[in-house]
Scaffold this motif. Sequence first.
Motif, PDB file in Angstrom:
ATOM      1  N   ALA A  89       0.822  -1.208   0.000  1.00  0.00           N
ATOM      2  CA  ALA A  89       0.000   0.000   0.000  1.00  0.00           C
ATOM      3  C   ALA A  89       0.860   1.263   0.000  1.00  0.00           C
ATOM      4  O   ALA A  89       1.904   1.324   0.651  1.00  0.00           O
ATOM      5  N   VAL A  90       0.412   2.287  -0.727  1.00  0.00           N
ATOM      6  CA  VAL A  90       1.119   3.573  -0.750  1.00  0.00           C
ATOM      7  C   VAL A  90       0.520   4.530   0.275  1.00  0.00           C
ATOM      8  O   VAL A  90       1.134   5.549   0.607  1.00  0.00           O
ATOM      9  N   ALA A  91      -0.671   4.212   0.771  1.00  0.00           N
ATOM     10  CA  ALA A  91      -1.299   5.010   1.822  1.00  0.00           C
ATOM     11  C   ALA A  91      -2.120   4.081   2.711  1.00  0.00           C
ATOM     12  O   ALA A  91      -2.814   3.188   2.227  1.00  0.00           O
ATOM     13  N   ILE A  92      -1.997   4.291   4.024  1.00  0.00           N
ATOM     14  CA  ILE A  92      -2.734   3.491   5.004  1.00  0.00           C
ATOM     15  C   ILE A  92      -3.472   4.445   5.925  1.00  0.00           C
ATOM     16  O   ILE A  92      -2.866   5.312   6.552  1.00  0.00           O
ATOM     17  N   ARG A  93      -4.787   4.300   5.984  1.00  0.00           N
ATOM     18  CA  ARG A  93      -5.612   5.118   6.881  1.00  0.00           C
ATOM     19  C   ARG A  93      -6.287   4.177   7.868  1.00  0.00           C
ATOM     20  O   ARG A  93      -6.946   3.222   7.455  1.00  0.00           O
ATOM     21  N   GLN A 186      -4.532  11.576  14.825  1.00  0.00           N
ATOM     22  CA  GLN A 186      -5.646  12.332  15.383  1.00  0.00           C
ATOM     23  C   GLN A 186      -6.294  11.518  16.491  1.00  0.00           C
ATOM     24  O   GLN A 186      -6.162  10.291  16.537  1.00  0.00           O
ATOM     25  N   VAL A 187      -6.994  12.207  17.381  1.00  0.00           N
ATOM     26  CA  VAL A 187      -7.708  11.545  18.476  1.00  0.00           C
ATOM     27  C   VAL A 187      -9.191  11.854  18.347  1.00  0.00           C
ATOM     28  O   VAL A 187      -9.585  13.011  18.160  1.00  0.00           O
ATOM     29  N   LEU A 188     -10.010  10.819  18.425  1.00  0.00           N
ATOM     30  CA  LEU A 188     -11.462  10.977  18.445  1.00  0.00           C
ATOM     31  C   LEU A 188     -11.915  10.954  19.898  1.00  0.00           C
ATOM     32  O   LEU A 188     -11.915   9.906  20.539  1.00  0.00           O
ATOM     33  N   PRO A 189     -12.284  12.120  20.463  1.00  0.00           N
ATOM     34  CA  PRO A 189     -12.625  12.177  21.890  1.00  0.00           C
ATOM     35  C   PRO A 189     -13.972  11.533  22.210  1.00  0.00           C
ATOM     36  O   PRO A 189     -14.837  11.395  21.347  1.00  0.00           O
ATOM     37  N   PHE A 190     -14.135  11.153  23.469  1.00  0.00           N
ATOM     38  CA  PHE A 190     -15.368  10.522  23.917  1.00  0.00           C
ATOM     39  C   PHE A 190     -16.597  11.380  23.628  1.00  0.00           C
ATOM     40  O   PHE A 190     -17.666  10.864  23.325  1.00  0.00           O
ATOM     41  N   ASP A 191     -16.433  12.698  23.755  1.00  0.00           N
ATOM     42  CA  ASP A 191     -17.618  13.557  23.654  1.00  0.00           C
ATOM     43  C   ASP A 191     -18.192  13.640  22.241  1.00  0.00           C
ATOM     44  O   ASP A 191     -19.219  14.283  22.026  1.00  0.00           O
ATOM     45  N   GLN A 192     -17.558  12.973  21.281  1.00  0.00           N
ATOM     46  CA  GLN A 192     -18.133  12.903  19.935  1.00  0.00           C
ATOM     47  C   GLN A 192     -19.284  11.899  19.858  1.00  0.00           C
ATOM     48  O   GLN A 192     -20.001  11.847  18.870  1.00  0.00           O
ATOM     49  N   GLY A 193     -19.416  11.079  20.908  1.00  0.00           N
ATOM     50  CA  GLY A 193     -20.546  10.161  20.961  1.00  0.00           C
ATOM     51  C   GLY A 193     -20.435   8.985  20.009  1.00  0.00           C
ATOM     52  O   GLY A 193     -19.344   8.556  19.637  1.00  0.00           O
ATOM     53  N   GLU A 194     -21.602   8.476  19.584  1.00  0.00           N
ATOM     54  CA  GLU A 194     -21.621   7.256  18.769  1.00  0.00           C
ATOM     55  C   GLU A 194     -21.176   7.532  17.331  1.00  0.00           C
ATOM     56  O   GLU A 194     -21.235   8.667  16.851  1.00  0.00           O
ATOM     57  N   HIS A 195     -20.733   6.464  16.671  1.00  0.00           N
ATOM     58  CA  HIS A 195     -20.343   6.575  15.265  1.00  0.00           C
ATOM     59  C   HIS A 195     -20.466   5.203  14.606  1.00  0.00           C
ATOM     60  O   HIS A 195     -20.765   4.199  15.263  1.00  0.00           O
ATOM     61  N   ASP A 196     -20.212   5.133  13.301  1.00  0.00           N
ATOM     62  CA  ASP A 196     -20.495   3.931  12.516  1.00  0.00           C
ATOM     63  C   ASP A 196     -19.545   2.762  12.761  1.00  0.00           C
ATOM     64  O   ASP A 196     -19.829   1.640  12.334  1.00  0.00           O
ATOM     65  N   VAL A 197     -18.400   2.997  13.415  1.00  0.00           N
ATOM     66  CA  VAL A 197     -17.424   1.914  13.582  1.00  0.00           C
ATOM     67  C   VAL A 197     -17.246   1.561  15.057  1.00  0.00           C
ATOM     68  O   VAL A 197     -16.210   1.033  15.455  1.00  0.00           O
ATOM     69  N   MET A 198     -18.240   1.863  15.861  1.00  0.00           N
ATOM     70  CA  MET A 198     -18.135   1.552  17.285  1.00  0.00           C
ATOM     71  C   MET A 198     -17.958   0.039  17.488  1.00  0.00           C
ATOM     72  O   MET A 198     -18.628  -0.761  16.855  1.00  0.00           O
ATOM     73  N   GLY A 199     -17.030  -0.329  18.376  1.00  0.00           N
ATOM     74  CA  GLY A 199     -16.811  -1.736  18.688  1.00  0.00           C
ATOM     75  C   GLY A 199     -15.785  -2.421  17.823  1.00  0.00           C
ATOM     76  O   GLY A 199     -15.418  -3.572  18.077  1.00  0.00           O
ATOM     77  N   GLY A 200     -15.287  -1.751  16.793  1.00  0.00           N
ATOM     78  CA  GLY A 200     -14.294  -2.376  15.924  1.00  0.00           C
ATOM     79  C   GLY A 200     -13.331  -1.357  15.370  1.00  0.00           C
ATOM     80  O   GLY A 200     -13.381  -0.174  15.716  1.00  0.00           O
ATOM     81  N   SER A 201     -12.449  -1.802  14.516  1.00  0.00           N
ATOM     82  CA  SER A 201     -11.464  -0.919  13.897  1.00  0.00           C
ATOM     83  C   SER A 201     -11.602  -0.988  12.380  1.00  0.00           C
ATOM     84  O   SER A 201     -12.147  -1.944  11.836  1.00  0.00           O
ATOM     85  N   LEU A 202     -11.102   0.025  11.711  1.00  0.00           N
ATOM     86  CA  LEU A 202     -11.225   0.120  10.256  1.00  0.00           C
ATOM     87  C   LEU A 202      -9.892   0.555   9.656  1.00  0.00           C
ATOM     88  O   LEU A 202      -9.258   1.487  10.162  1.00  0.00           O
ATOM     89  N   THR A 203      -9.492  -0.118   8.587  1.00  0.00           N
ATOM     90  CA  THR A 203      -8.286   0.256   7.858  1.00  0.00           C
ATOM     91  C   THR A 203      -8.618   0.405   6.379  1.00  0.00           C
ATOM     92  O   THR A 203      -9.291  -0.448   5.798  1.00  0.00           O
ATOM     93  N   MET A 204      -8.156   1.489   5.792  1.00  0.00           N
ATOM     94  CA  MET A 204      -8.305   1.728   4.360  1.00  0.00           C
ATOM     95  C   MET A 204      -6.917   1.705   3.725  1.00  0.00           C
ATOM     96  O   MET A 204      -6.005   2.406   4.185  1.00  0.00           O
ATOM     97  N   LEU A 205      -6.742   0.903   2.698  1.00  0.00           N
ATOM     98  CA  LEU A 205      -5.463   0.782   2.005  1.00  0.00           C
ATOM     99  C   LEU A 205      -5.590   1.325   0.586  1.00  0.00           C
ATOM    100  O   LEU A 205      -6.529   0.966  -0.136  1.00  0.00           O
ATOM    101  N   THR A 206      -4.665   2.185   0.189  1.00  0.00           N
ATOM    102  CA  THR A 206      -4.595   2.674  -1.184  1.00  0.00           C
ATOM    103  C   THR A 206      -3.425   1.981  -1.862  1.00  0.00           C
ATOM    104  O   THR A 206      -2.287   2.068  -1.392  1.00  0.00           O
ATOM    105  N   MET A 207      -3.701   1.280  -2.945  1.00  0.00           N
ATOM    106  CA  MET A 207      -2.689   0.503  -3.641  1.00  0.00           C
ATOM    107  C   MET A 207      -1.971   1.355  -4.700  1.00  0.00           C
ATOM    108  O   MET A 207      -2.437   2.450  -5.053  1.00  0.00           O
TER     109      MET A 207
END
Length: 305
Positions: A89-93, A186-207
């Motif tokens: 990958a040339v970029a990892i998010r 970056q840090v996602l603080p607690f006060d942002q509340g719920e979001h779509d990836v709660m309970g897991g992690s997400l990685t995006m790879l650009t080839m």
Amino acid sequence: MAALFGTRVRRLRTAAGLTQAELGDRTHVVSTRITQIERASGAKPTLELARALDAVLGADDLLVELWPYVYREAFPDWSRKFMEYSERAVAIRQYAAHLVPGLLQTEDYARAVLSVGRTLGSEEQLEERVALRMGRQERLGTPDRPELWVVLDEAVLRRPVGGQVVMQEQLTRLLGTTAEPHVTVQVLPFDQGEHDVMGGSLTMLTMPDGSEIAYTEGAHYGQLIEDPDQVRSFALTYDRLRAAALPPLMSLDMIRSVMEDNHRGAKVPSRTERRRLAQEQLQQSGGGRLRGGGRRIPRGRRPGP
């Protein structure tokens, strides 16, 4: 890969004029273990054995460099495929919900994380996994290093993985990314509340060809997503997380704040210890004893017998 490893060992052994028993003696394993390796049967070679074989056979690190690929065959197909994509990958998010991502882990933090795995069989296996993880970080120092963008949930900063000392070192490592222009945290603080990836992690790879791949992961599972429509949906989810997170400079300030909180917390004695110290000080100064709430009883107002 195990078969390729075995073929290389057999060719090198034959070129060195050694029997399987002689090679076993020199690498401190029984001859049947050498037979298993050459036939790609039985347990896969350990990193320690790969190093011993490399040294005895004069393989110039060939076997050591091949070993990680052999080791990966023990992982599920989706996990192995994700590792292969990550290396190109040339970029990892990444969004990390519970732990610092492997590419930014210190060795002690990685050891603490990997030591609780359900599949861990021995101390030797633990060290192999740590070595493999540290080895993957080497790419961040190469000319073809990927752009790495990491969003950490606030929980990642506040969970003292490995204890306070290990965690302080890990937070220091995160602060050190300011000197690495290809890494953004970056840090996602607690006060942002719920979001779509709660309970897991997400990685995006650009080839290298511009295509993208998504990977979601929980405690004991992972899923590789290659369907373009689904990948676009996950990419949008990641962008929303990144937008909700604190800007990079504010994120680093938050990491420093957590470090300071941890440092102060490590020096605060327990309630029992505080009361004991207070009692000793009162006794030394001739003061009254303390009751349950820690309140001093003035002289002349002590209860009668």
